[in-house]
Motif scaffolding. Structure first.
Motif, mmCIF file in Angstrom:
data_model
loop_
_atom_site.group_PDB
_atom_site.id
_atom_site.type_symbol
_atom_site.label_atom_id
_atom_site.label_comp_id
_atom_site.label_asym_id
_atom_site.label_seq_id
_atom_site.Cartn_x
_atom_site.Cartn_y
_atom_site.Cartn_z
ATOM 1 N N SER A 125 12.819 -25.183 -4.589
ATOM 2 C CA SER A 125 13.561 -23.980 -5.843
ATOM 3 C C SER A 125 13.830 -26.259 -6.800
ATOM 4 O O SER A 125 14.893 -26.347 -6.865
ATOM 5 C CB SER A 125 14.601 -23.413 -6.302
ATOM 6 O OG SER A 125 15.634 -23.361 -7.334
ATOM 7 N N THR B 53 9.571 -23.101 -9.424
ATOM 8 C CA THR B 53 9.529 -23.009 -7.583
ATOM 9 C C THR B 53 8.162 -23.790 -7.589
ATOM 10 O O THR B 53 7.129 -23.463 -8.372
ATOM 11 C CB THR B 53 9.957 -22.173 -7.652
ATOM 12 O OG1 THR B 53 10.851 -21.345 -7.681
ATOM 13 C CG2 THR B 53 9.570 -21.723 -6.302
ATOM 14 N N LYS C 173 15.616 -28.412 -9.656
ATOM 15 C CA LYS C 173 16.882 -28.199 -10.271
ATOM 16 C C LYS C 173 17.379 -29.279 -10.811
ATOM 17 O O LYS C 173 16.466 -30.681 -10.014
ATOM 18 C CB LYS C 173 18.179 -27.813 -10.546
ATOM 19 C CG LYS C 173 17.894 -25.522 -9.720
ATOM 20 C CD LYS C 173 19.636 -25.400 -9.050
ATOM 21 C CE LYS C 173 19.191 -23.862 -8.915
ATOM 22 N NZ LYS C 173 20.239 -23.172 -8.205
ATOM 23 N N GLU D 288 17.429 -22.946 -12.348
ATOM 24 C CA GLU D 288 15.949 -23.850 -11.579
ATOM 25 C C GLU D 288 14.827 -24.048 -12.929
ATOM 26 O O GLU D 288 14.576 -23.452 -13.791
ATOM 27 C CB GLU D 288 15.701 -22.350 -10.934
ATOM 28 C CG GLU D 288 14.039 -22.709 -10.388
ATOM 29 C CD GLU D 288 14.018 -21.253 -9.201
ATOM 30 O OE1 GLU D 288 13.129 -20.521 -9.509
ATOM 31 O OE2 GLU D 288 14.016 -20.970 -7.921
#
Length: 395
Positions: free
Chosen positions: A66, A231, A68, A228
């Motif tokens: 994920s 992915t 970020k 997020e």
């Protein structure tokens, strides 16, 4: 007029005689029985079959990251498209770096100032060391002269006081140097952290994988670790997780002691694409609710046949068994008395024979009892057959 009834009676009698003759004539079809049933046959063979365990598996990503942001700022650029394959170290996102660049400039200025203060404190220390040495020697001379009565005691005490004052100034200079040096170290740490924060403005892919949906678009404000961004799923290699009955566990563990076990994953659907991997994981406990054990295979997935979340048919091969009597699975029929086959005899009739079957592998079924190698069994055309039926073998 009287002759017409005689002709009618004669014609009627001839018709009766002909009908009687036809009724008493031979009937070939009645004497020969039904025609032979058309069938196709195959020969029972002794073969080596693999020991396989079949299951339904689920494909899992090798890594799911994920992505970020570690800092806040305006998202300036997105350097890939949703769903694109990405490489480790590839630049994905760029956040506005200007606030962090200005912070670096300010910290660099502070570092230059504190470094100058440290150098100034060192120069003061060098000066005060020389002065302290002079005044300490002066005080020692005055003390000697005071003992000889050349100068007064007050003058000697004043010289000692001046020397002590210079010593205190010397200690103050040392403390100032330590403070300035500490400020320089703090500035350098702050500069290093500011440069680290600046580096976070460029977000790179942590692994080779496939990108997902981009949740933040260009121009939006990004907060640190808030949402997020995307992915990244690593699918090369990839996992396939499946379960087998717990009674199979001893055999699996025994085989794994002597080497790795191959696992084949077959994609469900018309394409029937498959990939081969290796069994790499056995769960540490049996699921008591289902009496199964969880296993996991690792696949290179070079052709990307396997996709995370996909259901696949799994074949775990434990070894091989030689000299097994096998027939095509189409030959085995199921009746009230169990499984049976039709065996072709030399007189072109068939014998209904009960069989005991074992594992089924690749369209072949093991016949443990009931058929010998070399015998021919019917594989097509069972509907019209019974024990003793005459057949016609199709090519």
């Amino acid at each position: 007029m009287r002759l017409a009834p005689k002709r009618f009676a004669l014609s009627f009698g001839v018709a009766l005689v002909l009908l009687a003759g036809c009724a008493k004539g031979p009937n070939p079809s009645a004497s020969s029985g039904p025609p032979p049933a058309p069938v196709r046959v195959a020969t029972a063979e002794a073969k080596t079959l693999p020991i396989e365990i079949h299951a339904i598996g689920n494909v899992e990503a090798y890594n799911t990251i994920s992505v970020k942001s570690q800092i806040g700022g305006i998202l300036m650029n997105v350097n890939f498209k949703e769903g694109d394959p990405v490489r480790q170290g590839q630049l994905l996102f760029e956040i506005d770096p200007r606030p962090y660049e200005e912070a670096i400039k300010q910290i660099e200025a502070n570092l230059q100032r504190d470094d100058a203060l440290a150098k100034q404190a060192e120069a003061n220390l060098a000066r005060d060391v020389a002065e302290e040495k002079y005044y300490r020697e002066q005080a020692e001379r005055y003390l000697l002269l005071a003992k000889q009565g050349v100068v007064s005691r007050q003058q000697a005490d004043q010289a000692v006081s001046d020397a002590d004052s210079r010593t205190a100034a010397l200690n103050a200079d040392k403390a100032a140097i330590d403070s300035a040096r500490s400020a320089v170290v703090a500035d350098r740490a702050a500069l290093s952290n500011a440069k680290l924060q600046l580096s976070y403005c460029s977000i790179y892919s942590p692994v080779d994988g496939r990108s997902g949906n981009i949740s933040v678009k260009v121009g939006n404000l990004v907060k640190a670790t808030d949402v997020e961004l995307v992915t990244v799923t690593q699918i090369q290699p990839i996992y396939v997780t499946f379960t087998v009955p717990e009674k199979r566990l001893p055999a699996i563990r025994e085989r794994m002691r002597s080497g790795s076990l191959p696992v084949r994953a077959i994609v469900q659907g018309g394409s029937a694409e498959s990939d081969t991997g290796t069994l790499t994981f056995i769960n540490n406990a049996v699921d008591q609710t289902t009496a199964t054990i969880k296993l996991k295979g690792t696949f290179a997935n070079a052709a990307s046949h396997l996709w995370p979340g996909q259901f696949v048919d799994v074949v775990l091969t434990l070894g091989q068994r030689p000299n097994l009597v096998t027939v095509p699975t189409r030959a085995v029929q199921l009746g009230q008395g169990g499984s049976y086959v039709f065996v072709l005899k030399a007189d072109q009739t068939v014998e209904l024979r009960t069989v005991v079957t074992g594992d089924t592998v690749g369209g072949l079924v093991e016949v443990q009892k009931g058929v010998q190698p070399g015998e021919q069994v019917v594989v097509d055309g069972h509907v019209r057959l019974a024990g003793g039926s005459r057949v016609r073998v199709l090519s």
